[in-house]
Design a protein around this motif. Sequence first.
Motif, PDB file in Angstrom:
ATOM      1  N   TYR A 241       0.848  -1.196   0.000  1.00  0.00           N
ATOM      2  CA  TYR A 241       0.000   0.000   0.000  1.00  0.00           C
ATOM      3  C   TYR A 241       0.880   1.241   0.000  1.00  0.00           C
ATOM      4  N   ARG A 242       0.523   2.188  -0.837  1.00  0.00           N
ATOM      5  CA  ARG A 242       1.198   3.481  -0.787  1.00  0.00           C
ATOM      6  C   ARG A 242       0.730   4.301   0.415  1.00  0.00           C
ATOM      7  N   GLU A 243      -0.546   4.180   0.721  1.00  0.00           N
ATOM      8  CA  GLU A 243      -1.171   5.071   1.684  1.00  0.00           C
ATOM      9  C   GLU A 243      -1.291   4.421   3.050  1.00  0.00           C
ATOM     10  N   ARG A 244      -1.591   5.255   4.017  1.00  0.00           N
ATOM     11  CA  ARG A 244      -1.907   4.802   5.368  1.00  0.00           C
ATOM     12  C   ARG A 244      -3.373   5.090   5.648  1.00  0.00           C
ATOM     13  N   VAL A 245      -3.864   4.531   6.754  1.00  0.00           N
ATOM     14  CA  VAL A 245      -5.266   4.729   7.095  1.00  0.00           C
ATOM     15  C   VAL A 245      -5.592   6.211   7.200  1.00  0.00           C
ATOM     16  N   ALA A 246      -4.678   6.991   7.779  1.00  0.00           N
ATOM     17  CA  ALA A 246      -4.955   8.410   7.999  1.00  0.00           C
ATOM     18  C   ALA A 246      -5.107   9.187   6.704  1.00  0.00           C
ATOM     19  N   SER A 247      -4.571   8.664   5.593  1.00  0.00           N
ATOM     20  CA  SER A 247      -4.604   9.423   4.341  1.00  0.00           C
ATOM     21  C   SER A 247      -5.348   8.726   3.212  1.00  0.00           C
ATOM     22  N   THR A 248      -5.732   7.475   3.400  1.00  0.00           N
ATOM     23  CA  THR A 248      -6.253   6.712   2.269  1.00  0.00           C
ATOM     24  C   THR A 248      -7.567   7.259   1.723  1.00  0.00           C
ATOM     25  N   TRP A 249      -8.345   7.962   2.555  1.00  0.00           N
ATOM     26  CA  TRP A 249      -9.614   8.524   2.094  1.00  0.00           C
ATOM     27  C   TRP A 249      -9.543  10.037   1.884  1.00  0.00           C
ATOM     28  N   GLN A 250      -8.312  10.594   1.951  1.00  0.00           N
ATOM     29  CA  GLN A 250      -8.178  12.042   1.881  1.00  0.00           C
ATOM     30  C   GLN A 250      -8.680  12.606   0.552  1.00  0.00           C
ATOM     31  N   PHE A 251      -8.357  11.917  -0.549  1.00  0.00           N
ATOM     32  CA  PHE A 251      -8.809  12.396  -1.856  1.00  0.00           C
ATOM     33  C   PHE A 251     -10.331  12.465  -1.910  1.00  0.00           C
ATOM     34  N   ALA A 252     -10.982  11.435  -1.381  1.00  0.00           N
ATOM     35  CA  ALA A 252     -12.442  11.421  -1.380  1.00  0.00           C
ATOM     36  C   ALA A 252     -12.996  12.578  -0.557  1.00  0.00           C
ATOM     37  N   PHE A 253     -12.402  12.825   0.625  1.00  0.00           N
ATOM     38  CA  PHE A 253     -12.865  13.931   1.457  1.00  0.00           C
ATOM     39  C   PHE A 253     -12.735  15.263   0.712  1.00  0.00           C
ATOM     40  N   GLU A 254     -11.577  15.462   0.098  1.00  0.00           N
ATOM     41  CA  GLU A 254     -11.334  16.733  -0.589  1.00  0.00           C
ATOM     42  C   GLU A 254     -12.273  16.902  -1.785  1.00  0.00           C
ATOM     43  N   ARG A 255     -12.499  15.835  -2.515  1.00  0.00           N
ATOM     44  CA  ARG A 255     -13.390  15.926  -3.667  1.00  0.00           C
ATOM     45  C   ARG A 255     -14.824  16.211  -3.233  1.00  0.00           C
ATOM     46  N   LEU A 256     -15.264  15.532  -2.186  1.00  0.00           N
ATOM     47  CA  LEU A 256     -16.617  15.763  -1.702  1.00  0.00           C
ATOM     48  C   LEU A 256     -16.791  17.186  -1.181  1.00  0.00           C
ATOM     49  N   ALA A 257     -15.764  17.718  -0.526  1.00  0.00           N
ATOM     50  CA  ALA A 257     -15.846  19.087  -0.019  1.00  0.00           C
ATOM     51  C   ALA A 257     -16.047  20.080  -1.164  1.00  0.00           C
ATOM     52  N   ARG A 258     -15.470  19.761  -2.342  1.00  0.00           N
ATOM     53  CA  ARG A 258     -15.618  20.645  -3.500  1.00  0.00           C
ATOM     54  C   ARG A 258     -16.928  20.416  -4.231  1.00  0.00           C
ATOM     55  N   THR A 259     -17.289  19.168  -4.432  1.00  0.00           N
ATOM     56  CA  THR A 259     -18.399  18.852  -5.337  1.00  0.00           C
ATOM     57  C   THR A 259     -19.719  18.593  -4.632  1.00  0.00           C
ATOM     58  N   SER A 260     -19.666  18.178  -3.378  1.00  0.00           N
ATOM     59  CA  SER A 260     -20.908  17.833  -2.666  1.00  0.00           C
ATOM     60  C   SER A 260     -20.776  18.183  -1.184  1.00  0.00           C
ATOM     61  N   PRO A 261     -20.825  19.482  -0.864  1.00  0.00           N
ATOM     62  CA  PRO A 261     -20.655  19.870   0.548  1.00  0.00           C
ATOM     63  C   PRO A 261     -21.699  19.263   1.470  1.00  0.00           C
ATOM     64  N   GLN A 262     -22.915  19.003   0.962  1.00  0.00           N
ATOM     65  CA  GLN A 262     -23.914  18.356   1.820  1.00  0.00           C
ATOM     66  C   GLN A 262     -23.499  16.930   2.165  1.00  0.00           C
ATOM     67  N   LEU A 345     -21.503   9.780  -1.200  1.00  0.00           N
ATOM     68  CA  LEU A 345     -20.668   9.029  -0.264  1.00  0.00           C
ATOM     69  C   LEU A 345     -20.475   7.595  -0.733  1.00  0.00           C
ATOM     70  N   ARG A 346     -21.525   7.038  -1.282  1.00  0.00           N
ATOM     71  CA  ARG A 346     -21.456   5.657  -1.785  1.00  0.00           C
ATOM     72  C   ARG A 346     -20.506   5.557  -2.964  1.00  0.00           C
ATOM     73  N   ARG A 347     -20.423   6.620  -3.758  1.00  0.00           N
ATOM     74  CA  ARG A 347     -19.538   6.626  -4.925  1.00  0.00           C
ATOM     75  C   ARG A 347     -18.090   6.390  -4.514  1.00  0.00           C
ATOM     76  N   HIS A 348     -17.756   6.808  -3.295  1.00  0.00           N
ATOM     77  CA  HIS A 348     -16.387   6.611  -2.792  1.00  0.00           C
ATOM     78  C   HIS A 348     -16.318   5.469  -1.781  1.00  0.00           C
ATOM     79  N   SER A 349     -17.383   4.689  -1.666  1.00  0.00           N
ATOM     80  CA  SER A 349     -17.467   3.572  -0.716  1.00  0.00           C
ATOM     81  C   SER A 349     -17.192   4.008   0.720  1.00  0.00           C
ATOM     82  N   LEU A 350     -17.530   5.248   1.039  1.00  0.00           N
ATOM     83  CA  LEU A 350     -17.359   5.734   2.406  1.00  0.00           C
ATOM     84  C   LEU A 350     -18.492   5.281   3.314  1.00  0.00           C
ATOM     85  N   ILE A 351     -19.565   4.789   2.722  1.00  0.00           N
ATOM     86  CA  ILE A 351     -20.659   4.193   3.482  1.00  0.00           C
ATOM     87  C   ILE A 351     -21.026   2.863   2.840  1.00  0.00           C
ATOM     88  N   GLY A 352     -21.673   2.013   3.610  1.00  0.00           N
ATOM     89  CA  GLY A 352     -22.174   0.770   3.049  1.00  0.00           C
ATOM     90  C   GLY A 352     -23.450   1.025   2.267  1.00  0.00           C
TER      91      GLY A 352
END
Length: 604
Positions: A241-262, A345-352
Motif C-alpha cells: 500500500y502506498r497510503e496509510r489509514v490516515a490518508s487513504t480517504w483524503q482524496f475522497a474527502f477533498e473531492r466531496l468538499a468541492r463537489t458535494s458539501p452536503q 458518499l457511496r460513490r467513494h465507498s465511504l458508506i455501506g
Amino acid sequence: MHLPSRPRVATRPVQLAPRPPQLVGRDETVAELRERLLGSDVRPAVVAVHGLGGVGKTSLTLEYAYRLQQEYDLVWQLPAAEPAVLSAAFARLAALMGLRELGADAADPVDQVHAALAARTDPWLLIFDNVPEAEALLPFLPPVGPGHVLVTSRSGRWPRDQGLELPVLDLVSAARLLLSSSGQDDEVAAADVVSELGALPLALEQAAAYMSETGLALSEYLDLLHHQRAELLAQGQAWGYRERVASTWQFAFERLARTSPQAIALLRLLSCYAHEAIPSHLLLSPLERWAPRELFRADVQRRRAYGRIPGPPARLLRDVHPSVLVMMRALPRDTLRINAALTALRRHSLIGPPVDGAVTVHRLVQAVTLDQLSRRVQRRWREVAAVLVEAVLPDDPGQKARWPRYARLLPHIRTVLGPTSPGMDKTARYLGASGDYRTARSLFQEIAAALAAALGPEEGATLTARHELALWTGEAGDPTAARDQYVALLPVYERVLGPRHPHTLTTRHNLAQWTGRAGDPVAARDQYAALIPIRRWVSGPEHPDTLTTQANLAQWTGQAGDAAAARDQYATLLPVRERVLGAGHPATVTTREQLAHWTARARP
C-alpha cells in the motif's frame, strides 16, 4: 494501490504487481470471482470488485491472477486511476504484443489492443486497478473477445451483474492476519485491536508493520490506539500500500468538499453515531419540518420539561453557538437531497449500501473523518447529532408500538446522548418497559449519579431518577435492595415535597410493595393499611390510586396469612371497581379473580 511491475519476458505476456505475501480469509471470494467469470453469459466477462479504501481489493484480484495465470494466454494489470496513465499502459501493452512501436502514434493503442484481444481464441485476463467510476472505464473496456476483466474500484456504482462488494475481514480471519503479520501470539489483545480497527486489512497490516518497526506488543499498541489514535493511524507502512489509514480517504474527502458539501456534512454527522446501522433518513427527518433554531428551541424546552436545566430558556438559546446552526443548515433537508448526498458518499465507498433507510460507516472512516476536525468542531457536530436523536425519540417509551424505534436508535443514543439528557431517561424507561430490567437499572444508576452531580441530590429530576433506579433494581431481581433504596428515598421526598405530595405517596406505595416482595408480607400489609387513609384524604375514596392501594392491602393481607380478611377486602373493593372502571376493565377482572382465589383459601 499497487503499481504494476515492469513486463517480464515469458511466452505468455504477464504484467502483475508482486503477489501479496498472504491473503487471509479470502479463499471463498477468490472462488466466487472464478465462478462469476466462468458463469457469465457475456464475453468478455466483467467483475468489478469495489469497496472501502484499504479493504484489500487489489490484493484479492492479484491473488486470483497468480493462482490462475496458467489458465490465461495473457494476464495484464493496468493502472486505471487516471485516463492518461491508462492510455500509456495500453501503448506499452500494444508494443509488447507487437502491434506498434513503443512511442509510435499512428493509431490509437486502445483500439489496437481491443482488436487484437477480439481476434484471440485463447482466454485472456485484464485487471483494471483503481478505476474511479464505471463511466471512466467504458472507453478502455474491451468490447468483445474470449477474455475476463477484473476491476478494482472504490466507487459503489456498478451494474448489479458486474459489481462485487468486498467487505472487511471476518473477526477470526482478521485476528489471524494480525498475529501472522506481527509475529505475536497474544490472541486476546489481537481480538481487541481487530475490534478497534474494524477488521480493515490496510489498518491491520499497518499496525503489524508499526509493531515490527518499534517492537511494541499488541497490548501496548492497543493502549496507544486508545489514547493517540489519530497520530498512530499515520504511522507504519503496510506492505503493498502506498497510503496509510490516515490518508487513504483524503482524496475522497477533498473531492466531496468541492463537489458535494452536503455529503461531507452528512459524513461528519454520521461519524458521530455508533458503528451499527444508522437510520439516516429518520435522523434527518426533523430538518424537513423545522428550521435549526426551532429544533434547538424544542430541545431546550424538552430539557426544561424534564427538569434538566434550571436557567431561563431564552438565555440557553442565546448560548447556542452560531457555528452549530451553520452545521445543521449544511445538512441535506429533504429526501432527494439526502439520497443525493448518500449517493455521493457511496460513490467513494465511504458508506455501506443503504438498506431500509439506514447506512453503515466503517469505524475508521468515522474516526478519520472526525480526527480531521478540531476538538471544538467535533464537539459541535456531536451537539447536532444529539439534538437530532432527541427530536425523533417518542415521548411515550412505555408504549409497545414505540419500541421498534427505540431499539433501532439504541446504539446511537448510547453514543451521542449524555446521562443527563431527556433521551437517556426515556431510553432507560423503554428498556425497563420492554423487559430489559438489568440495563434499565444500570442506566438509571448513571442518570441518578450524573443528575446528583449536575443539579444536586435533592432536585426533582434526581429524586425521580432514584425512584426509577429503585423500581428497576427490584424488577432486576433484587427486591431487598429496592426496598432499602425506597427506605432511603422516602424521608427525602417527605422533606422536599411534603408527606402528602403525590410523589411521596407513590414512594410509600412502592416501599410497601417491595417490602412484601423482599419477604415481609406483614410489614407490607401494615404499610398499605397506613397509606389508605392518606390516599382517601388526598385523592378521594374512589380515585384509581386509592383503589390500587386497597387492592394491594388485600393482596398482602392474604400473603400475611389472613385469607378471610383478604376475601372480605376484595369483596368490598369489587363493586366499587365495577362502578368506577366498568366490569370488563383489567383491574376489575383481576379483583374478581383474586376474590375467588382468597374465597377458596378462606374455606375451612
